[in-house]
Scaffold this motif. Structure first.
Motif, mmCIF file in Angstrom:
data_model
loop_
_atom_site.group_PDB
_atom_site.id
_atom_site.type_symbol
_atom_site.label_atom_id
_atom_site.label_comp_id
_atom_site.label_asym_id
_atom_site.label_seq_id
_atom_site.Cartn_x
_atom_site.Cartn_y
_atom_site.Cartn_z
ATOM 1 N N GLN A 115 -2.174 9.405 -8.667
ATOM 2 C CA GLN A 115 -1.042 8.666 -8.028
ATOM 3 C C GLN A 115 -0.248 10.121 -7.319
ATOM 4 O O GLN A 115 -0.175 10.903 -7.805
ATOM 5 C CB GLN A 115 -0.116 8.095 -9.057
ATOM 6 C CG GLN A 115 -0.450 6.715 -9.667
ATOM 7 C CD GLN A 115 0.627 6.043 -10.274
ATOM 8 O OE1 GLN A 115 1.914 6.199 -10.177
ATOM 9 N NE2 GLN A 115 0.140 5.106 -11.241
ATOM 10 N N LYS A 116 0.480 9.518 -6.278
ATOM 11 C CA LYS A 116 1.252 10.595 -5.363
ATOM 12 C C LYS A 116 2.452 11.231 -5.992
ATOM 13 O O LYS A 116 2.796 12.313 -5.867
ATOM 14 C CB LYS A 116 1.724 10.022 -4.124
ATOM 15 C CG LYS A 116 2.530 8.901 -4.249
ATOM 16 C CD LYS A 116 2.956 8.201 -2.821
ATOM 17 C CE LYS A 116 4.093 7.013 -3.052
ATOM 18 N NZ LYS A 116 4.054 6.298 -1.973
ATOM 19 N N VAL A 184 -3.206 6.071 -13.346
ATOM 20 C CA VAL A 184 -2.600 7.323 -13.364
ATOM 21 C C VAL A 184 -3.483 8.272 -12.445
ATOM 22 O O VAL A 184 -3.298 9.104 -11.617
ATOM 23 C CB VAL A 184 -2.259 8.077 -14.563
ATOM 24 C CG1 VAL A 184 -2.068 9.460 -14.473
ATOM 25 C CG2 VAL A 184 -1.498 7.154 -15.497
ATOM 26 N N ALA A 185 -4.958 8.428 -12.811
ATOM 27 C CA ALA A 185 -5.980 9.326 -12.212
ATOM 28 C C ALA A 185 -7.385 8.869 -12.443
ATOM 29 O O ALA A 185 -7.686 8.019 -13.366
ATOM 30 C CB ALA A 185 -5.776 10.740 -12.793
ATOM 31 N N MET A 186 -8.221 9.439 -11.673
ATOM 32 C CA MET A 186 -9.844 9.022 -11.826
ATOM 33 C C MET A 186 -10.505 10.168 -11.161
ATOM 34 O O MET A 186 -10.003 10.919 -10.257
ATOM 35 C CB MET A 186 -9.834 7.702 -11.220
ATOM 36 C CG MET A 186 -9.570 7.789 -9.352
ATOM 37 S SD MET A 186 -9.942 5.763 -8.952
ATOM 38 C CE MET A 186 -9.023 6.364 -7.322
ATOM 39 N N SER A 220 -14.632 8.640 -15.040
ATOM 40 C CA SER A 220 -13.350 8.474 -16.035
ATOM 41 C C SER A 220 -12.039 8.162 -15.321
ATOM 42 O O SER A 220 -12.018 8.354 -14.232
ATOM 43 C CB SER A 220 -13.149 9.897 -16.897
ATOM 44 O OG SER A 220 -14.491 10.084 -17.586
ATOM 45 N N ILE A 221 -11.218 7.545 -16.114
ATOM 46 C CA ILE A 221 -10.084 7.083 -15.638
ATOM 47 C C ILE A 221 -9.072 7.378 -16.533
ATOM 48 O O ILE A 221 -9.185 7.240 -17.752
ATOM 49 C CB ILE A 221 -9.923 5.605 -15.202
ATOM 50 C CG1 ILE A 221 -10.313 4.805 -16.208
ATOM 51 C CG2 ILE A 221 -10.903 5.177 -13.979
ATOM 52 C CD1 ILE A 221 -10.030 3.192 -16.015
ATOM 53 N N TRP A 222 -7.711 7.504 -16.261
ATOM 54 C CA TRP A 222 -6.412 7.542 -16.859
ATOM 55 C C TRP A 222 -5.365 6.334 -16.702
ATOM 56 O O TRP A 222 -5.060 6.280 -15.578
ATOM 57 C CB TRP A 222 -5.840 9.069 -16.959
ATOM 58 C CG TRP A 222 -6.729 10.045 -17.478
ATOM 59 C CD1 TRP A 222 -6.557 10.643 -18.653
ATOM 60 C CD2 TRP A 222 -7.912 10.885 -17.065
ATOM 61 N NE1 TRP A 222 -7.611 11.689 -18.928
ATOM 62 C CE2 TRP A 222 -8.273 11.796 -17.675
ATOM 63 C CE3 TRP A 222 -8.754 10.589 -15.825
ATOM 64 C CZ2 TRP A 222 -9.508 12.443 -17.483
ATOM 65 C CZ3 TRP A 222 -9.554 11.363 -15.309
ATOM 66 C CH2 TRP A 222 -10.115 12.539 -16.272
#
Length: 264
Positions: A115-116, A184-186, A220-222
């Motif tokens: 995310q930015k 959140v992130a990937m 993977s993802i968060w």
């Protein structure tokens, strides 16, 4: 390693901060306003962009800064360098309750998409740029806009999430649908798209919005349980709408106001 190799410790539970230990000459970069505390002997300097292209001339600096503007961030970032002989520590705090996620980019393919507003700090040399979504649907309806941040390099980076953090590894072809704000992130190998909620009644009255993110493995993802936008909207909805009056909060004082009336 091309990036500075920093040691760190994440401290706390729900109100976390990360403490970075710098050897002589090592540098960490951070978002403006994220500093919590630092030892004497650390030099703080404001730079254009992320500081990874300081040797690329004025055009390189302007390009790096311009990318940050597109993601809604400040033109500047702050570097913290240990100019002394011994080890020094500097700490950065998350801007809202949640978790801080340490990411070793050398173990994650050298690139993370997030995310930015998730980036907190990183070792010097990590590039903080922009990631254009390949599909227009993901850009216009994704909730995070057409542009997301990408962190590239082989060092440590730290991102923050709201509420409880959950990491999941997707197998090849495995699909997971989540609320767009909860991502959140990937890793860069995850395929990311936006899918419209099926059914008119579900879309209009389900309370979950018209779109959700579709993530397809491998990768993977968060995921965060409490996006800041969701928290802010609930706080705004519960806030008094009469210019700051506290009469509507339902306490004992509110009962006196209700039954007492004007005593003059």
């Amino acid at each position: 390693m091309n990036n500075h190799e920093i040691d760190y410790e994440v401290i706390g539970d729900d109100m976390q901060f990360v403490q970075v230990e710098l050897d002589p000459g090592e540098t960490v970069i951070a978002e403006a306003g994220s500093l919590m505390m630092m030892d004497d002997g650390i030099t703080m300097e404001t730079v254009f962009g992320d500081g990874s292209n300081q040797g690329g001339g004025i055009m390189g600096k302007l390009l790096g800064a311009g990318k940050r503007v597109l993601t809604g961030e400040s033109l500047f970032m702050t570097t913290f360098t240990n100019d002394q002989n011994g080890k020094k520590r500097v700490s950065f705090a998350s801007p809202y309750p949640g978790k801080i996620v340490p990411l070793d980019l050398s173990e994650l393919g050298g690139k993370i998409i997030c995310q930015k507003d998730a980036f907190l700090a990183a070792a010097k040399g990590v590039s903080v740029g922009i990631e254009f979504q390949r599909k227009l649907g993901a850009g216009f309806f994704g909730g995070e806009g057409f542009i997301m941040q990408k962190l590239e390099g082989d060092g440590m980076a730290f991102v923050h999430a709201g509420g409880t953090l959950y990491k999941r590894t997707l197998e090849p072809g495995e699909v997971l649908r989540i609320d767009t704000g909860c991502l959140v992130a990937m890793t860069s190998d995850v395929d990311y798209d936006i899918e419209m909620v099926r059914g008119v009644k579900t879309a209009l009255f389900g309370g979950e919005g018209l779109f959700f993110a579709t993530l397809r493995g491998p990768g993977s993802i968060w995921v965060q349980s409490l996006p800041f936008s969701r928290l802010a909207s609930r706080v705004f909805a519960a806030a008094p709408q009469t210019g700051g009056s506290s009469k509507g909060e339902g306490g004992i004082g509110g009962l006196f106001d209700l039954f007492g009336g004007d005593r003059n």
